[in-house]
Scaffold this active site. Sequence first.
Site, PDB file in Angstrom:
ATOM      1  CG  ASP A 148      79.446  20.595  22.697  1.00 13.15           C
ATOM      2  OD1 ASP A 148      79.582  21.753  23.163  1.00 13.15           O
ATOM      3  OD2 ASP A 148      79.244  19.601  23.417  1.00 13.15           O
ATOM      4  CG  HIS A 167      73.726  48.467  10.260  1.00 14.04           C
ATOM      5  ND1 HIS A 167      74.105  47.837   9.107  1.00 14.04           N
ATOM      6  CD2 HIS A 167      72.505  48.997   9.994  1.00 14.04           C
ATOM      7  CE1 HIS A 167      73.161  47.991   8.180  1.00 14.04           C
ATOM      8  NE2 HIS A 167      72.184  48.686   8.703  1.00 14.04           N
ATOM      9  CG  ASP A 215      66.426  50.208  12.861  1.00 16.46           C
ATOM     10  OD1 ASP A 215      65.508  49.369  12.734  1.00 16.46           O
ATOM     11  OD2 ASP A 215      67.164  50.544  11.914  1.00 16.46           O
ATOM     12  CG  ASP A 269      63.441  47.588   9.388  1.00 20.38           C
ATOM     13  OD1 ASP A 269      63.877  48.113  10.428  1.00 20.38           O
ATOM     14  OD2 ASP A 269      64.059  47.602   8.295  1.00 20.38           O
ATOM     15  CG  HIS A 278      70.766  55.193   5.292  1.00 15.66           C
ATOM     16  ND1 HIS A 278      69.415  55.221   5.061  1.00 15.66           N
ATOM     17  CD2 HIS A 278      70.951  55.868   6.459  1.00 15.66           C
ATOM     18  CE1 HIS A 278      68.813  55.871   6.046  1.00 15.66           C
ATOM     19  NE2 HIS A 278      69.725  56.291   6.913  1.00 15.66           N
ATOM     20  CG  HIS A 322      65.209  47.444   3.308  1.00 12.31           C
ATOM     21  ND1 HIS A 322      64.456  46.534   4.010  1.00 12.31           N
ATOM     22  CD2 HIS A 322      65.663  48.338   4.229  1.00 12.31           C
ATOM     23  CE1 HIS A 322      64.488  46.850   5.306  1.00 12.31           C
ATOM     24  NE2 HIS A 322      65.199  47.951   5.464  1.00 12.31           N
ATOM     25  CG  HIS A 364      68.193  44.409   4.434  1.00 10.11           C
ATOM     26  ND1 HIS A 364      69.503  44.707   4.691  1.00 10.11           N
ATOM     27  CD2 HIS A 364      67.482  45.323   5.147  1.00 10.11           C
ATOM     28  CE1 HIS A 364      69.579  45.754   5.515  1.00 10.11           C
ATOM     29  NE2 HIS A 364      68.361  46.138   5.808  1.00 10.11           N
ATOM     30  CD  GLU A 374      65.479  51.902   6.321  1.00 11.93           C
ATOM     31  OE1 GLU A 374      66.271  52.036   7.257  1.00 11.93           O
ATOM     32  OE2 GLU A 374      65.182  50.793   5.822  1.00 11.93           O
ATOM     33  CE1 TYR A 385      71.117  58.144  11.027  1.00  5.74           C
ATOM     34  CE2 TYR A 385      71.242  58.691   8.687  1.00  5.74           C
ATOM     35  CZ  TYR A 385      70.678  57.978   9.725  1.00  5.74           C
ATOM     36  OH  TYR A 385      69.651  57.102   9.450  1.00  5.74           O
ATOM     37  NE  ARG A 394      67.512  53.957  10.632  1.00  2.36           N
ATOM     38  CZ  ARG A 394      68.685  53.878  11.274  1.00  2.36           C
ATOM     39  NH1 ARG A 394      69.649  54.751  11.016  1.00  2.36           N
ATOM     40  NH2 ARG A 394      68.898  52.936  12.184  1.00  2.36           N
ATOM     41  CD  GLU A 452      63.370  50.978   8.989  1.00  2.00           C
ATOM     42  OE1 GLU A 452      64.069  51.008  10.023  1.00  2.00           O
ATOM     43  OE2 GLU A 452      63.586  50.211   8.042  1.00  2.00           O
TER      44      GLU A 452
HETATM   45  N1  GLY Z   1      67.052  47.654  10.574  1.00  2.00           N
HETATM   46  C1  GLY Z   1      67.879  47.618   9.437  1.00  2.00           C
HETATM   47  C2  GLY Z   1      67.377  48.494   8.382  1.00  2.00           C
HETATM   48  O1  GLY Z   1      66.605  49.390   8.657  1.00  2.00           O
HETATM   49  O2  GLY Z   1      67.669  48.318   7.232  1.00  2.00           O
HETATM   50 MN    MN Z   2      65.060  49.098   7.252  1.00  2.00          MN
HETATM   51 MN    MN Z   3      65.471  49.448  10.503  1.00  2.00          MN
END
Ligand code: GLY
Ligand code: MN
Ligand code: MN
Length: 460
Positions: free
Chosen positions: A42, A251, A268, A279, A361, A365, A372, A396, A400, A418, A420
Amino acid sequence: MEPIPREDLVALCADRRRRLLAKLGDGLLLLRSGGEQIRNGDVTWSFRPGSDFYYLTGFPEPDAILCCHRERVRGRDVVRTVLFVRPRDKLQEIWHGRRVGAQRAGKLFGLDEARPIDEFWTALPELLAPHRRLYVRLGDDAEFDRRLLATCAASAFTLRKRNVPRHPELVDPTPALADLRVIKEAAEITAMEQAAELTSRAHVAAMLAARPGLHEYEIQQVLEGVFRAAGSRRNGYDSIVASGSNACILHYTENDRKLRGGELLLLDAGTECGMYTADITRTWPVDGTFTNAQAAVYDVVLKAQLAAIRQVRPGRPWDAIHKTAVRVLTQGLVELGVLRARRGGLRKLIADEAYKPFYMHGTGHWLGLDVHDAGAYYDAAGKPLRFRPGMVITVEPGLYFDPSDRKLPSELRGIGVRIEDDVLVTRGDPRVLTASCPKTRRDLAQVFAARAASRRSASG
Ligand code: GLY
Ligand code: MN
Ligand code: MN
């Protein structure tokens, strides 16, 4: 933490409903807040209303349904809004928390009417009857969809002797909503500035706290401690605290490894202010000093990021950030000795996607209520959309290097970098909302020098 005061939010939501219905046209819009999800037994996962629903209502509870449509009143279009909400319930509120209830919701959230959710299915035929169109998103909940379709069919059945459609036309409002959400209003930008500022501050706190021997989760605790202490109740996403070669897992969220000297830490993380998230990614040496190989990789990624940010200008296609980043990163991979120049030069390497094993990647975004965030990237013909003032995008790039790739120079293996930032499109130059978070090697060196000095004074 309320960057958008509730009265302002109420007015904003009313205006958003008006603009959305002006875009969609006549018909009834239904939008659900979503329900609580069982974690086990529950116990439920903590609830956050769907962002589309919140955008149009500001209402924070589960099991609510927004119904609204336009009406012509004395020659003017007005929006009529009914919100179905959980009823007040003494016992439920003792166990699970307060509810606004139908009586108070109308006034508090600027609605024409609020009704208990258990009246929804009986009220729906009447609400639906005047409309030829129903704006609703199917596919979230099979049982809801089944009942909705049954209601649609039944409500039209009485008209069957006239040769009219047997049910209203169903139209998904998601794209129209996304078109609104992708352009941030001034109040939204204020909230995002706060989220960016607080997130920057927390990243610096993490840098100051790091030392070999601590665990990734201890860095997470420092970072998220800053978020919570400032009144931000929730991250925009699970923090990625990736030391050493964990940075090569895009991730990564296990966050359970011990930090080591000589390694980098990729952090991140972003927190919410008034439901809007930041972000930010920063990558820095645990012990404060980059090795030559780490510094060389870092400089390539930073160069790519700065070049990509310069593309964030009104009228530029959004994918210019990716194309620019790929060009700088590919050139950097050649200089690092990872890629060998081919006949056809840089262009050929890019066309062959030679960078892909090291940069797999995208470069950004939309950002807003969701990490996102809502918003299209391409038009119906598949052409990239162009930046417009009020959009917020992350930039970003990263590199790697697989720790097990024996073809790589050994000093590069296991390095992941990275960088960002969150960037607002203005009428002119890009505005980096996260600019206060250090990112040049010189700025980082200053943070680590301050850290070393404070440790020296604490120990001596
Ligand atoms: N933190 C997820 C991304 O950078 O898209
Ligand atoms: Mn991002
Ligand atoms: Mn990020």
